[in-house]
Scaffold this motif. Structure first.
Motif, PDB file in Angstrom:
ATOM      1  N   GLU A   1      47.720  39.090  39.964  1.00  0.00           N
ATOM      2  CA  GLU A   1      47.311  39.653  41.252  1.00  0.00           C
ATOM      3  C   GLU A   1      45.898  39.198  41.648  1.00  0.00           C
ATOM      4  N   LEU A   2      45.089  38.819  40.643  1.00  0.00           N
ATOM      5  CA  LEU A   2      43.707  38.413  40.897  1.00  0.00           C
ATOM      6  C   LEU A   2      43.519  36.900  40.763  1.00  0.00           C
ATOM      7  N   SER A   3      44.579  36.156  40.993  1.00  0.00           N
ATOM      8  CA  SER A   3      44.532  34.702  40.797  1.00  0.00           C
ATOM      9  C   SER A   3      43.567  33.998  41.753  1.00  0.00           C
ATOM     10  N   ASN A   4      43.179  34.651  42.850  1.00  0.00           N
ATOM     11  CA  ASN A   4      42.232  34.013  43.772  1.00  0.00           C
ATOM     12  C   ASN A   4      40.772  34.238  43.374  1.00  0.00           C
TER      13      ASN A   4
ATOM     14  N   GLY B   1      34.749  37.457  43.452  1.00  0.00           N
ATOM     15  CA  GLY B   1      35.823  38.426  43.637  1.00  0.00           C
ATOM     16  C   GLY B   1      36.751  38.064  44.782  1.00  0.00           C
ATOM     17  N   PRO B   2      37.809  38.825  44.945  1.00  0.00           N
ATOM     18  CA  PRO B   2      38.820  38.516  45.953  1.00  0.00           C
ATOM     19  C   PRO B   2      38.331  38.644  47.387  1.00  0.00           C
TER      20      PRO B   2
ATOM     21  N   GLU C   1      43.248  47.567  50.112  1.00  0.00           N
ATOM     22  CA  GLU C   1      42.939  48.648  49.170  1.00  0.00           C
ATOM     23  C   GLU C   1      43.540  48.410  47.791  1.00  0.00           C
ATOM     24  N   VAL C   2      44.776  47.953  47.719  1.00  0.00           N
ATOM     25  CA  VAL C   2      45.458  47.735  46.439  1.00  0.00           C
ATOM     26  C   VAL C   2      44.766  46.630  45.640  1.00  0.00           C
ATOM     27  N   LEU C   3      44.403  45.545  46.313  1.00  0.00           N
ATOM     28  CA  LEU C   3      43.704  44.444  45.649  1.00  0.00           C
ATOM     29  C   LEU C   3      42.327  44.894  45.158  1.00  0.00           C
ATOM     30  N   ALA C   4      41.648  45.714  45.942  1.00  0.00           N
ATOM     31  CA  ALA C   4      40.333  46.222  45.530  1.00  0.00           C
ATOM     32  C   ALA C   4      40.448  47.070  44.270  1.00  0.00           C
ATOM     33  N   ARG C   5      41.432  47.957  44.233  1.00  0.00           N
ATOM     34  CA  ARG C   5      41.631  48.785  43.035  1.00  0.00           C
ATOM     35  C   ARG C   5      41.931  47.908  41.824  1.00  0.00           C
TER      36      ARG C   5
END
Length: 118
Positions: A82-85, A100-101, A4-8
Motif C-alpha cells: 500500500e506504501l509502494s509510492n 511519504g505518500p 485518510e486510509v493511506l495516511a493511517r
C-alpha cells in the motif's frame, strides 16, 4: 491529507505512530509519533465537509528519532504494498530519509541512548 486510509497506513503501520482516538474524528486523523503530534485534516471544514484535494507539504525535512532500528522501519515500509509510492533512501547505519505518500520528507535516526527521547 488527500487520503485518510493511506495516511493511517503510512503514519501508523509504516512509521509506527499511534492513532489518538480522542481527537481523531470525521474531519482529521491525529497521530502521536514519540513526542510529536500530527493533525492530518482530510476535510477542510466541519460544516461543508469538502475533501482536502492538495495535501500540505512542509518545506525541508521532518526529523524523527526512533528507538526502533531505522533499517527495520525502512524494510517495513518497503514491504507494505500500500506504501509502494514512498521512497526510502538509506543514508547511514542509523539514518534514513523517507519521502511519504503525500510528499513530505522525513529523516529518521536511530537513538543510541533512549535518554535522548525524554
Amino acid at each position: 491529507i488527500s487520503d485518510e486510509v493511506l495516511a493511517r497506513s503510512f503514519y501508523v503501520n509504516g512509521l509506527a505512530g499511534s492513532l489518538n482516538p480522542v481527537s481523531t474524528n470525521h474531519r482529521q486523523v491525529h497521530i502521536n509519533l514519540g513526542l510529536c503530534q500530527f493533525h492530518l485534516p482530510y476535510r477542510l471544514s466541519v460544516k461543508e465537509g469538502e475533501k482536502v484535494s492538495i495535501p500540505q507539504v512542509w518545506p525541508g525535512k521532518i526529523k524523527v528519532w526512533t528507538a526502533e532500528g531505522v533499517h527495520r522501519l525502512a524494510r517495513r515500509l518497503k514491504d507494505n504494498e500500500e506504501l509502494s509510492n514512498c521512497r526510502v533512501e538509506e543514508l547511514s547505519e542509523d539514518r534514513v530519509t523517507i519521502t511519504g505518500p503525500f510528499g513530505n520528507i522525513f529523516e529518521l535516526e536511530t537513538v543510541v541512548d533512549e535518554e535522548q527521547l525524554n
